[in-house]
Design an enzyme around this catalytic site. Sequence first.
Site, PDB file in Angstrom:
ATOM      1  N   GLY A 101     -51.510  78.361  59.430  1.00 37.59           N
ATOM      2  CA  GLY A 101     -50.352  77.628  58.955  1.00 37.59           C
ATOM      3  C   GLY A 101     -50.754  76.268  58.436  1.00 37.59           C
ATOM      4  N   SER A 102     -49.844  75.328  58.501  1.00 36.34           N
ATOM      5  CA  SER A 102     -50.075  74.005  57.939  1.00 36.34           C
ATOM      6  C   SER A 102     -50.965  73.163  58.848  1.00 36.34           C
ATOM      7  CB  SER A 102     -48.745  73.278  57.725  1.00 36.34           C
ATOM      8  OG  SER A 102     -48.162  72.929  58.974  1.00 36.34           O
ATOM      9  N   THR A 103     -51.624  72.190  58.248  1.00 39.19           N
ATOM     10  CA  THR A 103     -52.450  71.270  59.020  1.00 39.19           C
ATOM     11  C   THR A 103     -51.589  70.462  59.987  1.00 39.19           C
ATOM     12  OG1 THR A 103     -54.094  71.152  57.254  1.00 39.19           O
ATOM     13  CG2 THR A 103     -54.050  69.323  58.827  1.00 39.19           C
ATOM     14  N   ARG A 104     -50.387  70.130  59.581  1.00 35.32           N
ATOM     15  CA  ARG A 104     -49.476  69.381  60.442  1.00 35.32           C
ATOM     16  C   ARG A 104     -49.208  70.135  61.742  1.00 35.32           C
ATOM     17  NH1 ARG A 104     -44.135  70.018  61.031  1.00 35.32           N
ATOM     18  NH2 ARG A 104     -44.069  71.386  59.190  1.00 35.32           N
ATOM     19  N   LYS A 107     -46.358  85.936  67.206  1.00 36.89           N
ATOM     20  CA  LYS A 107     -45.154  85.221  66.770  1.00 36.89           C
ATOM     21  C   LYS A 107     -45.214  85.112  65.257  1.00 36.89           C
ATOM     22  CE  LYS A 107     -43.348  81.770  65.609  1.00 36.89           C
ATOM     23  NZ  LYS A 107     -42.464  81.476  64.417  1.00 36.89           N
ATOM     24  N   GLY A 150     -51.036  72.657  62.865  1.00 38.83           N
ATOM     25  CA  GLY A 150     -52.319  72.882  63.512  1.00 38.83           C
ATOM     26  C   GLY A 150     -52.673  71.765  64.487  1.00 38.83           C
ATOM     27  N   CYS A 207     -53.038  79.513  50.835  1.00 36.69           N
ATOM     28  CA  CYS A 207     -53.762  78.332  51.320  1.00 36.69           C
ATOM     29  C   CYS A 207     -55.052  78.102  50.534  1.00 36.69           C
ATOM     30  CB  CYS A 207     -54.065  78.465  52.808  1.00 36.69           C
ATOM     31  SG  CYS A 207     -55.004  79.947  53.241  1.00 36.69           S
ATOM     32  N   GLU A 249     -51.078  69.622  49.744  1.00 38.66           N
ATOM     33  CA  GLU A 249     -50.892  71.057  49.527  1.00 38.66           C
ATOM     34  C   GLU A 249     -49.442  71.322  49.117  1.00 38.66           C
ATOM     35  OE1 GLU A 249     -52.400  75.087  51.666  1.00 38.66           O
ATOM     36  OE2 GLU A 249     -51.245  73.725  52.924  1.00 38.66           O
TER      37      GLU A 249
END
Length: 500
Positions: free
Chosen positions: A243-246, A190, A248, A301, A400
Amino acid sequence: MNKPAPDWHAAAKAIKMDGRALINGQRVPTTSGETFAKHSPIDGRPLAEIARGREADVDAAVKSARAAFEDGRWAGQPPAARKKVLRAFADKLLAAREELAVLESLDMGKPVQQALAVDVGSSARTIAWYAEAVDKIYDEVAPTPSTALALITREPMGVIGAIVPWNYPMLMASWKLGPALVSGNSVVLKPSEKSPLTALRMAELALEAGLPPGVFNVVPGYGHEAGEALALHMDVDAIGFTGSTRVGRRMLDYAGRSNLKRVYNELGGKSAFVVFDDYADIQRAAQTVAGSIFYNQGESCNAPSRVFVHEKVADEFLACVKNETTKYQPQDPLSGHAEMGALVDEGQLKTVLGYIDAGASEGAKLLAGGKRALTETGGYYVEPTVFIDVTNQMRIAREEIFGPVLSVIRFKTEEEAIRLANDSSYGLQASVWSDNLSRAHRVARALRAGTVHVNQYDEDDITVPFGGYKQSGNGRDKSLHAFDKYTELKTTWIRIDAHP
């Protein structure tokens, strides 16, 4: 005789883009027929209508991948055969390198010559490297009594869901595809809705190279639709997410709500770049940090967005950094000589400008940049930006940004530098600049980061792992360690003594 430089604008006009999904070896529309429009961040030009994949489309792709895995059309081939196909895939990427570079530049805004050299070139090298590795990795025989034989073997997991970001679309996909495919798994990829075009083209090239249908599927769409459906799917064995920690965190939640699939997250960073006063070539350190933070428009990143510089050399360092910003003023990414291009979309532009405003409102001072650029183009460009008088508690030093924004903090002692560098929820990368060998080792050991560079930044390659500590994720991409993410360990204990 030198080959003439490509006319990248002409190449961009000549490319025919297909935004349909690729499932079971075929380009197909979504079940619903829905699409979304993709525009280029370079100048707003329309690129293609992209398939808006949803749960039904993900389910079709997973079923295709599962069927391909279970009947052994790929996993059942010997490692040498899979190696041959993956090597051919790498060759196909290189043969289509100019087309792929233009697609990458149009899709997410990076300079086309950088896409050609780094994104396409490194993606092909990654696929080739894993192809060559697969028949050189041996399983194990454990020490046992004379009455037994214990085999420890690696087996493919089954169906891998790969969810990749928009900043390095091809390369992040290749870091997952290489070890996952060559191990014998099937993959459903994806790509980000912001940059889906090269992923779709890569899947076509993989088929041309001999990868059987169903082994590599691509479902474009939005994260909260296609991405969530993939992560929640009960027949997906593992998710490789970058991707982002959010988001993740959501991946871990989706695993808990479904089949406890393995989740490997490569997440955000706020990497520290520590310059000591005993390092002789301050200009080189400044050039390196500028080249790293402004590369790819700061949308990396692992970008060294926090600089800690010793107070004795801070003024000299800052003068050099300010001078370097003149080299990274945004330009047309298709010109062939831009050092910095466009941010990926209007949303990211607003995010970056919002952080710049936050830095100023919290008391940091602008040394350079801070404004939107090239507004007449219709694209999304921001000047290379440097803040001074930053504290480690400001948002620009803690969150970030994913843009060309550098925060500079002064320190007095080695202990202070280590404390400040480690005072972050992230731990992806770091860098130490010192001519004192003992100090360099000492500080590198003390920094809580997955990779620590010494007197350089980001010069590593596919042979070493990539990943982070703390909220920068778990698991590792790149190197032989990536095989751990996409294989299961099986113990077979065999009794071999004679029956009485």
